[in-house]
Design a protein around this motif. Structure first.
Motif, short mmCIF file in Angstrom:
data_model
loop_
_atom_site.label_atom_id
_atom_site.label_comp_id
_atom_site.label_asym_id
_atom_site.label_seq_id
_atom_site.Cartn_x
_atom_site.Cartn_y
_atom_site.Cartn_z
N ARG A 238 -44.28 7.22 -0.70
CA ARG A 238 -44.38 5.76 -0.74
C ARG A 238 -44.04 5.21 -2.12
N TYR A 242 -40.81 2.94 -3.42
CA TYR A 242 -41.01 1.79 -4.30
C TYR A 242 -40.11 1.89 -5.53
N ALA A 296 -43.42 -4.30 -5.60
CA ALA A 296 -44.63 -3.64 -5.11
C ALA A 296 -45.17 -4.39 -3.89
N HIS A 299 -43.78 -3.59 -0.63
CA HIS A 299 -44.14 -2.28 -0.10
C HIS A 299 -45.62 -2.19 0.25
N CYS A 303 -48.79 -3.71 -8.24
CA CYS A 303 -48.50 -3.10 -9.54
C CYS A 303 -49.44 -3.71 -10.58
#
Ligand code: ADP
Ligand code: MG
Length: 694
Positions: A238, A242, A296, A299, A303
């Protein structure tokens, strides 16, 4: 496979686009302006603006915005559409040179430290043609400097540009002594950006992260970073997705994202771009931070750029790799191949050593913030003491020069005794002293104290100016030399003797170093308010006024802004903490206590042992009482802030009373967390946050 060279910079009005789209005389005029720092003629600006508009509309833009970096540390933008009514009910798309060159945002809400109040209410933005315009999310972004009407800088870019100019000027003077006719010297930066990534669902359950960027509570998880299995470890799918998406977005904006890897703490990562000119690198880093957060979100991640989102594991920094290079392709911090070149290198090196020693306080101030206080001077690296690391080989060379020894005695340094005492040596590639705040790494310095959320503009403004000052002093001494190499080596020797206290090659994290640094008379400014107390020292104001980088007024304004920011951050944290305890922690603890009490009463009614439940209840009750006392103390401390007499006292008060109170309160809450059953505890745990992405 995507064709990277093809889409790299596709959103940027860069040199290639300008060459393609501008009439050649306009292109030439623009380049000259950028190179010579000359003002742009309005007629030229009109042509550029028109070409920019056409290009931006093709890229889907409907608006343009002047993009600037006020003292908040984040970027600001106000979008205007290109539409212009033609008076007959229709619109045309228009963008004039005037609109390109100058903007007048309603700037009254940006921090000015009192500057605008005393002079003029409005500020204006001025196009910085040395950083390319770009298209993002339907707008044409024009990088600009932000000033008051009387010319005071209200932003982070203007002083950086000024500092680059003065360093360039002083470096060129020195290079002339060496017979070099270079036209340009630019400073370069490669900022390595550290960040945390956590799952968005978990994040949304942590109001402290949402409001303050860091966790104000949280018991240590059973597994932290002890196993050291995260650093350079395999990147989780994942996160990899990103990172790939992030790279692509950055590349489109012409940001040369190069390196990516896992960092030391769980959920911590790093991205490093290829270095570029300070001004561009600084703009790019601001954009990078913004894009990191936006990607971020796409997704389902968040962050975190705060310097210390989680206690007990490493925080995040931004290693500021810094060097100087000429338009002839020479890196001035690269040890040369010949002794003559090495004399020049040693002179620039000495300039940095002198600068860092003389202005330790300014360097420390340049990285001071409430967030970064958790790293510097706390239990983590680098320490709050400024020192330099040069590496073994270079250190040997300097020691030999200082002692007037021939270098024969030093086996490691490769010598060239044919010419003089000046050594020939290889680039030191062995530097891995990670504990030094300011390390020479072969052909550049790495300033490791910068906080992850900070703009690199501030630290580099300081760095450029203090090195310019050393070079200016050196020039005075060498200007009328008739034996340059001999005099340079004398000067290097003298500088090393005078400033060697700043050089430290040992372990910067150790207690012994703190004591040793004190003996050497080095500053150890542990917190932001302590650091800021030195900012307006006479020597500092004199320095900036001498080089025209900051006026006294601008320095005073900045002092106010930095301290106010510190106080505001701590204040928001304290209020968030108080609120969270009252609304979530206290009710949860009471619920759990009630369950225990019911259980104990029930057990007693049937004469069954309640040893465990009673012991637990006792412990929790005691801690709950302690929490309540500390909570009240913190609330009281907040009320008394108003008694502080001035800015400095207020800053120190926030540190000594409010921040300390928060730490004490946190310790109790964290202990409670270890005792209260998981289903009662209202906040996601450290383990859930740090290991949420699988
Ligand atoms: P490390 O983590 O080993 O220090 P990285 O490759 O992660 O190394 O980062 C090094 C950074 O230094 C990169 O951003 C790189 O572009 C930058 N850099 C290299 N040379 C220079 C230079 N001359 N001036 C400024 N930055 C530089
Ligand atoms: Mg590094």
């Amino acid at each position: 496979m995507k064709n990277i060279p093809e889409f790299f910079g596709c959103q940027v009005f860069n040199d290639k686009v300008m060459r393609d789209r501008l009439p050649s005389d306009t292109y030439k005029a623009l380049v000259e302006t950028v190179e010579a720092g000359k003002p742009l003629e309005l007629s030229v600006a009109n042509v550029v603006a028109n070409a920019m508009k056409k290009w931006a509309i093709e890229k889907g833009a409907t608006h343009y915005t002047h993009w600037f970096q006020p003292m908040t540390g984040v970027t600001a933008e106000k979008h205007d559409s290109f539409i212009n009514p033609d008076g007959k009910g229709n619109v045309i798309m228009k963008f004039s040179g005037k609109e390109l060159v100058k903007g007048e945002p309603d700037a009254s809400s940006f921090p000015s430290g009192g500057i605008r109040a005393t002079f003029e209410a409005r500020g204006y933005t001025a196009w910085d043609p040395s950083s390319y315009a770009f298209v993002k999310e339907g707008s044409l972004y024009i990088p600009t400097a932000f000033c008051s009407y009387t010319g005071e800088a209200l932003d982070k870019k203007t002083p950086l540009l000024r500092s680059m100019e003065v360093l360039e000027r002083e470096a060129i003077k020195i290079l002339k002594l060496f017979g070099k006719d270079v036209k340009r010297v630019v400073t370069t930066i490669g900022p390595e950006q550290e960040y945390f990534i956590i799952d968005k669902e978990v994040y949304l359950k942590r109001p402290d992260l949402m409001y303050t960027g860091r966790t104000l509570f949280g018991a240590k998880p059973p597994k932290g970073q002890e196993l050291e299995d995260q650093y350079f470890g395999q990147i989780k799918p994942r996160i990899a997705e990103y990172m790939a998406d992030l790279d692509e977005e950055l590349w489109k904006l012409g940001i040369s994202a190069k390196t990516k890897h896992n960092e030391v703490a769980p959920a911590q990562h790093e991205m490093a771009p290829v270095f570029s000119t300070s001004n561009v690198a600084s703009d790019h880093n601001q954009l990078t931070m913004e894009i990191m957060k936006k990607v971020a979100d796409r997704h389902g991640l968040v962050c975190l750029l705060h310097e210390k989102p989680f206690a007990g594991v490493n925080g995040s920094g931004k290693h500021d790799n810094w060097s100087l290079s000429t338009d002839t392709g020479e890196n001035l911090l690269n040890p040369g191949k010949t002794p003559f070149e090495n004399a020049q290198f040693l002179l620039f090196l000495a300039a940095v050593i002198k600068a860092v020693d003389e202005y330790q306080d300014l360097l420390r101030i340049s990285v001071a913030s409430a967030g970064n206080d958790h790293r510097l001077g706390a239990n983590e690296a680098p320490p709050a003491i400024i020192s330099m690391f040069l590496g073994e080989e270079l250190q040997e060379v300097l020691t030999a020069i200082e002692n007037g020894e021939t270098l024969e005695a030093h086996k490691k340094a490769i010598m060239d005794l044919g010419v003089s005492l000046i050594p020939k040596f290889n680039k030191d590639t062995t530097d891995r002293n990670r504990t030094s705040p300011f390390a020479f790494t072969g052909n550049k310095f790495e300033f490791r104290m910068v906080g992850s959320a900070a703009s690199v503009a501030g630290p580099n403004t300081i760095l450029n100016t203090i090195v310019a000052n050393s070079l200016s002093d050196f020039y005075e001494e060498l200007e009328s030399s008739d034996d340059l190499i001999k005099d340079v080596m004398q000067l290097v020797k003298k500088t090393v003797k005078e400033h060697k206290r700043i050089i430290f090659n040992g372990n910067g994290y150790s207690k012994e170093w703190e004591e040793e640094a004190e003996r050497r008379g080095l500053y150890n400014l542990k917190s932001t308010p302590e650091a800021l107390s030195k900012m307006l020292d006479e020597k500092n104001i004199k320095l900036f006024e001498k080089f025209g980088v900051y006026t006294k007024g601008e320095m005073e304004a900045r002092y106010e802004i930095y301290m106010e920011n510190y106080c505001t951050v701590i204040s928001i944290e304290a209020l968030t903490m108080i609120d969270l305890i009252k609304k979530q922690v206290m009710p949860a603890v009471m619920d759990y206590e009630k369950t225990l009490i019911d259980l104990i009463t029930g057990k007693q009614a049937v004469s069954v042992s309640d040893k465990m439940e009673s012991a637990l209840l006792e412990k929790i009750s005691k801690l709950a009482d302690a929490m309540y006392v500390k909570l009240e103390a913190l609330e009281d401390a907040m009320l008394l802030v108003k008694n502080c007499k001035d800015t400095q006292e207020t800053g120190m008060y926030y540190k000594d009373k409010v921040f300390l109170g928060m730490q004490e309160l946190r310790a109790v809450v964290d202990e409670l967390e270890t005792l209260v059953a998981a289903e009662y505890w209202p906040l996601p745990t450290y383990a859930q946050m740090l290991y949420s992405v699988i």
